[in-house]
Design a protein around this motif. Structure first.
Motif, PDB file in Angstrom:
ATOM      1  N   GLN A 281       0.814  -1.223   0.000  1.00 24.49           N
ATOM      2  CA  GLN A 281       0.000   0.000   0.000  1.00 24.49           C
ATOM      3  C   GLN A 281       0.846   1.272   0.000  1.00 24.49           C
ATOM      4  O   GLN A 281       0.336   2.341  -0.351  1.00 24.49           O
TER       5      GLN A 281
ATOM      6  N   PRO B 266       4.504   1.496  -3.644  1.00 21.29           N
ATOM      7  CA  PRO B 266       4.195   1.890  -5.033  1.00 21.29           C
ATOM      8  C   PRO B 266       3.618   3.297  -5.164  1.00 21.29           C
ATOM      9  O   PRO B 266       3.173   3.662  -6.251  1.00 21.29           O
ATOM     10  N   THR B 267       3.633   4.099  -4.102  1.00 19.66           N
ATOM     11  CA  THR B 267       2.973   5.402  -4.110  1.00 19.66           C
ATOM     12  C   THR B 267       3.966   6.528  -3.858  1.00 19.66           C
ATOM     13  O   THR B 267       5.172   6.310  -3.775  1.00 19.66           O
TER      14      THR B 267
ATOM     15  N   ASN C  68       6.909   0.452  -9.631  1.00 21.41           N
ATOM     16  CA  ASN C  68       5.662   0.026 -10.284  1.00 21.41           C
ATOM     17  C   ASN C  68       5.928  -0.910 -11.463  1.00 21.41           C
ATOM     18  O   ASN C  68       5.264  -0.833 -12.502  1.00 21.41           O
TER      19      ASN C  68
ATOM     20  N   ARG D 196      -2.165   3.615  -1.481  1.00 24.49           N
ATOM     21  CA  ARG D 196      -2.479   3.009  -2.781  1.00 24.49           C
ATOM     22  C   ARG D 196      -3.984   2.950  -2.986  1.00 24.49           C
ATOM     23  O   ARG D 196      -4.503   3.320  -4.048  1.00 24.49           O
TER      24      ARG D 196
ATOM     25  N   PHE E 217      -3.793   6.807  -9.301  1.00 20.84           N
ATOM     26  CA  PHE E 217      -2.724   5.821  -9.168  1.00 20.84           C
ATOM     27  C   PHE E 217      -2.160   5.429 -10.525  1.00 20.84           C
ATOM     28  O   PHE E 217      -0.961   5.564 -10.772  1.00 20.84           O
TER      29      PHE E 217
ATOM     30  N   LYS F  79       7.611   6.895 -10.150  1.00 16.37           N
ATOM     31  CA  LYS F  79       6.452   6.183 -10.703  1.00 16.37           C
ATOM     32  C   LYS F  79       6.804   5.729 -12.118  1.00 16.37           C
ATOM     33  O   LYS F  79       7.268   6.525 -12.940  1.00 16.37           O
TER      34      LYS F  79
ATOM     35  N   ARG G 245      -3.780  -1.414 -11.171  1.00 18.05           N
ATOM     36  CA  ARG G 245      -4.707  -1.198 -10.043  1.00 18.05           C
ATOM     37  C   ARG G 245      -4.927  -2.487  -9.270  1.00 18.05           C
ATOM     38  O   ARG G 245      -5.412  -2.450  -8.132  1.00 18.05           O
TER      39      ARG G 245
END
Length: 533
Positions: A91, A94-95, A114, A479, A488, A498, A512
């Motif tokens: 969570q 990847p952000t 990602n 996320r 996202f 990213k 997603r």
């Protein structure tokens, strides 16, 4: 520490028979302990039903039978296969909220950038750990069935207690399937009556999982303890309400149907149940958050303890990881200096904290001196800002019981999030009151000593996405939030690294959802891979 939490260490006993009777091929769980015993022997003591429940809870914190370094999922280390840490990794990394410095750690480079595939070891660990929760809950439910209780001559008074225990086990199973639904979009669906062993379960897709979790929670709520009346770290009605509210907030993503009115309804029930905001924001993330005033804000935690419930979970990662390579400030957080520079934040996260809205806000814990705001090379740990949100010190300044594995519990669900959920669901058409939504947001700002108050005209979805980041960063929500706000995937919002570029690029919509791990596909032919992988 209360007695129930101490019982969590009973996993070293309970897991033996669970693993020996569990779906070892499908879950890839390795028994490997010679000290097996019969379930009836274990449950000959009435207290063992409570201890058995503690073992089901234990899977959220512990990873095996021999301490924090041990994993009962074959082929995975304890960190990779810890429930809360897996959730945190998937969570947060990847952000825009976290960048992991040591990209040689298996699986983490791909999460940073990602670029994950079905071979990612972190995905395998989370898939296996959540399904282990399902197996543990199912085994406990088998051992507490009416026929099992009849065979052991369990009296009516104990049966009443076991009714509540069983509801809690069902909650934990529903929680595991909620995380599978959110992360992977599908899961093997294993019920109590299914045969154990190498069972290839049918697969529930997202809508089926949503419907199952919803119906299960609605059925068990009357059997759970009232809010704030159960032992700390055990689920009560409010924990079930919170899980429903989370599902309803994200229902458009999961099922295509808006359920914001239902989200509002359950937020209102939680808010009316007697929880209260911790007077000091940062005490929520300290070593005594299980006994300080912060406890009354925490709806459901994952426990950690440097001596009793040792784990390399999300709080151990967050406290040690935020220690800066430049600052060498481990003593400020009550830990040893070995993790210097493991986690930083992106330029975009820092720019939000520095945009003028949070200058004196206690939630802004950025450390910026002698650092650049950007991270041109992830391997350069002296670049990028770091934060100081988590601590292994108590609210009175005392050190935790150990210097690496922390005493700080992870607040998976807490009241501050409920306030923001209510405001968002209102703006998305769920009903409720605009004045109430504004008041809840301003209560959080007031608690953080932010002198700026939001007005009704300023409350917007974009504002709330920002406010959720400021209030909830590094609490394993980002996320999910970015997906719900359509930020996202695609290129509507890019952040550093990213798509594996320093400035960030658009990523495909298929991301997603995470892919089904290859090992899980091989173990169960009923599973199919998610699109795009």
């Amino acid at each position: 520490m209360n007695k129930f939490i101490r019982k969590i260490n009973k996993l070293s006993i309970l897991s033996i028979f669970i693993l020996l009777s569990g779906c070892t091929n499908e879950l890839d769980v390795e028994p490997g302990d010679p000290n097996a015993f019969l379930a009836d022997d274990f449950y000959s003591d009435p207290e063992s039903y409570r201890e058995g429940l503690a073992g089901v809870y234990a899977n959220l914190s512990l990873t095996g039978t021999d301490g924090a370094d041990n994993s009962n999922i074959a082929g995975l280390d304890a960190g990779t296969s810890q429930y809360g840490r897996g959730l945190w990794n998937l969570q947060e990394l990847p952000t825009d909220e976290a960048v992991w410095s040591w990209e040689n750690d298996p699986g983490l480079r791909e999460l940073n950038r990602n670029t994950w595939t079905a071979a990612n070891v972190v995905l395998r660990g989370m898939f296996g750990r959540t399904m282990t929760s399902v197996a543990f809950a199912n085994e406990y439910l088998r051992q507490t069935s009416e026929s099992a209780l009849d065979s052991r001559g369990v009296d009516n008074q104990l049966r009443e207690e076991i009714t509540t225990y069983r509801a809690e086990a069902r909650f934990l199973k529903a929680l595991a399937y909620y995380h599978m639904m959110d992360l992977f979009g599908k899961a093997p669906f294993v019920i109590v009556d299914d045969p154990v062993g190498a069972y290839q379960a049918p697969v529930y897709e997202r809508t089926e999982l949503f419907n199952y979790i919803e119906s299960e929670l609605l059925e068990i709520i009357p059997q759970l303890e009232e809010p704030l009346e159960n032992e700390y770290a055990r689920a009560d009605k409010a924990a079930a309400w919170m899980l429903l509210a989370k599902m309803y907030l994200n229902a458009e993503i999961y099922t295509g149907e808006a359920r914001y009115t239902d989200c509002i309804d359950y937020c209102e029930q939680i808010i009316a149940a007697g929880f209260s905001l911790a007077p000091d924001y940062l005490t929520l993330f300290m070593a005594d958050n299980d006994v300080s005033a912060a406890r009354n804000e925490i709806i459901f935690p994952l426990v950690s303890d440097g001596v009793v419930t040792q784990n390399f979970g999300p709080t151990t990662v967050a406290v040690n990881g935020q220690v800066g390579s430049v600052e060498a400030n481990a003593a400020d957080f009550g830990v040893s200096p070995g993790w210097n520079g493991a986690i930083r934040v992106t330029q975009e996260f820092s720019e939000t904290m520095l945009n003028g809205s949070y200058d004196s806000d206690e939630r802004n814990t950025l450390i910026t001196e002698e650092r650049s705001i950007n991270i041109p090379d992830i391997a350069q740990r002296n670049t990028g800002y770091v934060v100081a949100k988590w601590s292994n010190l108590t609210s009175t300044g005392e050190a935790g019981s150990a210097l690496e594995i922390v005493d700080t519990d992870f607040p998976m669900f807490r009241l501050g999030d409920v306030y923001l959920m209510y405001a968002e669901a209102h703006l998305r058409g769920g009903g409720g009151s605009l004045d109430t939504a504004v008041d809840y947001v301003n209560q959080l700002r007031q608690r953080a000593n932010n002198p700026l108050r939001v007005s009704a005209g300023e409350l917007s979805l974009d504002f709330l996405l920002e406010e959720r980041m400021v209030e909830l960063y590094w609490e394993a929500h980002r996320r999910q939030d970015l997906i719900r706000f359509n930020r996202f995937t695609g290129g509507a919002y890019n952040w550093s690294w990213k798509g594996s570029t320093p400035n960030g690029i658009a990523i495909d919509q298929n991301r997603r959802l995470y892919p089904i791990p290859g090992a899980s596909l091989a173990a169960n032919p009923n599973l199919t891979q998610n699109p795009g992988y």
